[in-house]
Write a protein that holds these residues in place. Structure first.
Motif, PDB file in Angstrom:
ATOM      1  N   UNK A   1       0.827  -1.212   0.000  1.00 24.28           N
ATOM      2  CA  UNK A   1       0.000   0.000   0.000  1.00 24.28           C
ATOM      3  C   UNK A   1       0.862   1.263   0.000  1.00 24.28           C
ATOM      4  N   UNK A   2       0.569   2.171  -0.940  1.00 22.00           N
ATOM      5  CA  UNK A   2       1.406   3.349  -1.087  1.00 22.00           C
ATOM      6  C   UNK A   2       0.617   4.448  -1.779  1.00 22.00           C
ATOM      7  N   UNK A   3       1.212   5.633  -1.808  1.00 23.98           N
ATOM      8  CA  UNK A   3       0.601   6.764  -2.502  1.00 23.98           C
ATOM      9  C   UNK A   3       1.720   7.676  -2.980  1.00 23.98           C
ATOM     10  N   UNK A   4       1.410   8.487  -3.981  1.00 21.71           N
ATOM     11  CA  UNK A   4       2.341   9.508  -4.470  1.00 21.71           C
ATOM     12  C   UNK A   4       1.786  10.874  -4.102  1.00 21.71           C
ATOM     13  N   UNK A   5       2.706  11.799  -3.793  1.00 21.64           N
ATOM     14  CA  UNK A   5       2.300  13.153  -3.422  1.00 21.64           C
ATOM     15  C   UNK A   5       3.223  14.154  -4.093  1.00 21.64           C
ATOM     16  N   UNK A   6       2.662  15.299  -4.461  1.00 20.60           N
ATOM     17  CA  UNK A   6       3.459  16.353  -5.080  1.00 20.60           C
ATOM     18  C   UNK A   6       3.948  17.376  -4.064  1.00 20.60           C
ATOM     19  N   UNK A   7       3.284  17.456  -2.916  1.00 24.10           N
ATOM     20  CA  UNK A   7       3.641  18.427  -1.889  1.00 24.10           C
ATOM     21  C   UNK A   7       3.618  17.749  -0.523  1.00 24.10           C
ATOM     22  N   UNK A   8       4.203  18.436   0.465  1.00 18.29           N
ATOM     23  CA  UNK A   8       4.173  17.898   1.820  1.00 18.29           C
ATOM     24  C   UNK A   8       2.737  17.808   2.335  1.00 18.29           C
ATOM     25  N   UNK A   9       1.915  18.777   1.989  1.00 22.35           N
ATOM     26  CA  UNK A   9       0.519  18.735   2.434  1.00 22.35           C
ATOM     27  C   UNK A   9      -0.189  17.511   1.862  1.00 22.35           C
ATOM     28  N   UNK A  10       0.031  17.207   0.599  1.00 24.75           N
ATOM     29  CA  UNK A  10      -0.566  16.008   0.003  1.00 24.75           C
ATOM     30  C   UNK A  10      -0.027  14.751   0.675  1.00 24.75           C
ATOM     31  N   UNK A  11       1.252  14.756   1.010  1.00 28.60           N
ATOM     32  CA  UNK A  11       1.847  13.591   1.667  1.00 28.60           C
ATOM     33  C   UNK A  11       1.195  13.347   3.020  1.00 28.60           C
ATOM     34  N   UNK A  12       0.987  14.405   3.801  1.00 27.70           N
ATOM     35  CA  UNK A  12       0.372  14.254   5.122  1.00 27.70           C
ATOM     36  C   UNK A  12      -1.050  13.711   4.985  1.00 27.70           C
ATOM     37  N   UNK A  13      -1.799  14.197   4.013  1.00 29.66           N
ATOM     38  CA  UNK A  13      -3.150  13.685   3.790  1.00 29.66           C
ATOM     39  C   UNK A  13      -3.128  12.222   3.382  1.00 29.66           C
TER      40      UNK A  13
END
Length: 303
Positions: free
Chosen positions: A283-295
């Motif tokens: 299970x994983x996700x990609x994020x473009x910003x730190x805010x997206x990563x935290x979510x």
């Protein structure tokens, strides 16, 4: 962890160049603390030893290559260590690669899986000229972006395979010590993620060797150093119940640990390019910003 079919692609590529008993050299040992490069090295060694039944007959770092000793060792194939340094961000590794291409011309030279990034078109043209002038050079790349770059420019064979660190296989993981661990770059490939890490996150990098690193410069000592560094990296990222990282091998080792993780990118998109080519099973996700990563962390933690 990486699907077996992915590892089979990598294994088949290695078997193109070596078989049982083949004498080979493995050059550009990662004589530095970055865990990812040691993970690649151990994966390369595991595959080559499994196929050939033997250790390399010659090993060097980027700064201690001895052409005469390489010739005396009678390696039938010369392998160049894979990673993310084919380009002009890490010039000492690139100059070493170009030196090998210029001076080792009497046997096959195989570049193991790399990501490619040149900021200077002149440096790219220099590499292409040396690669195409070699009588028997094969280039392996580990993402579709690098494949497109190389295939458009090189006459030499270019092949797409995954990163060699996946040959380490599944790794054990104990109980986490922290809800969130962030393994974030502090080197020349770091990028601005738009905000600092959230309060309460455990933030680390893995660019410092432990004081008990084994000493020595022979093949056995180099193996011990690589194992020590990878063990340190695995223990470090396993501290978190969820990992956020902008290091490719943070993500690859998290996959091998079955550790849920969120991937930010480095400064030129290396991690997104790799994951688009070779998706993770954990299970994983990609994020473009730190805010997206935290979510994304909140979603992964919720299951």
């Amino acid at each position: 962890m990486s699907p077996p079919a992915t590892l089979a692609v990598l294994d088949a590529a290695y078997r193109t160049h070596v078989g049982a008993g083949t004498r080979y050299a493995l050059l550009d040992f990662p004589d530095h603390a970055n865990v990812g490069d040691s993970a690649i090295w151990l994966g390369e060694c595991a595959l080559l030893e499994a196929i050939t039944g033997r250790r390399p007959v010659y090993v060097s770092t980027w700064h201690d290559l001895d052409i005469d000793a390489l010739a005396t060792a009678e390696a039938e194939v010369v392998f160049l260590h894979g990673g993310g340094n084919l380009g002009d961000i890490w010039p000492h590794h690139q100059r070493f690669r170009e030196t090998v291409l210029a001076r080792v011309r009497d046997r096959p030279v195989v570049q193991l899986p790399q990501s490619i990034h040149f900021r200077d078109p002149g440096e790219a043209a220099r590499f292409v000229a040396l690669a195409d002038a070699h009588p028997d050079f094969t280039l392996y790349v580990r993402d579709a972006t690098s494949l497109a770059f190389a295939a458009d420019r090189l006459a030499a064979p270019v092949r797409l395979v995954p990163d060699s660190a996946i040959a380490l296989g599944a790794q054990p993981r104990g109980p986490a010590e922290a809800p969130l661990l962030m393994l974030l770059r502090s080197d020349d490939e770091r990028r601005d993620h738009g905000a600092p890490p959230p309060a309460g996150a455990r933030v680390v990098d893995w660019l410092d060797d432990a004081p008990d690193l084994p000493a020595g410069d022979d093949i056995a000592a180099r193996d011990a150093q690589a194992r020590h560094r990878v063990a340190r990296g695995l223990a470090l990222i396993a501290q978190g119940a969820v990992l956020v990282t902008d290091r490719l091998h943070g993500a690859i080792l998290a996959d091998l640990l079955a550790l849920p993780h969120v991937v930010l990118d480095n400064d030129y998109g290396k991690i997104a390019a790799y994951r688009a080519t070779w998706p993770a099973a954990t299970p994983n996700a990609a994020a473009a910003t730190m805010a997206e990563a935290v979510a994304a962390v909140a979603r992964l933690a919720a299951g």
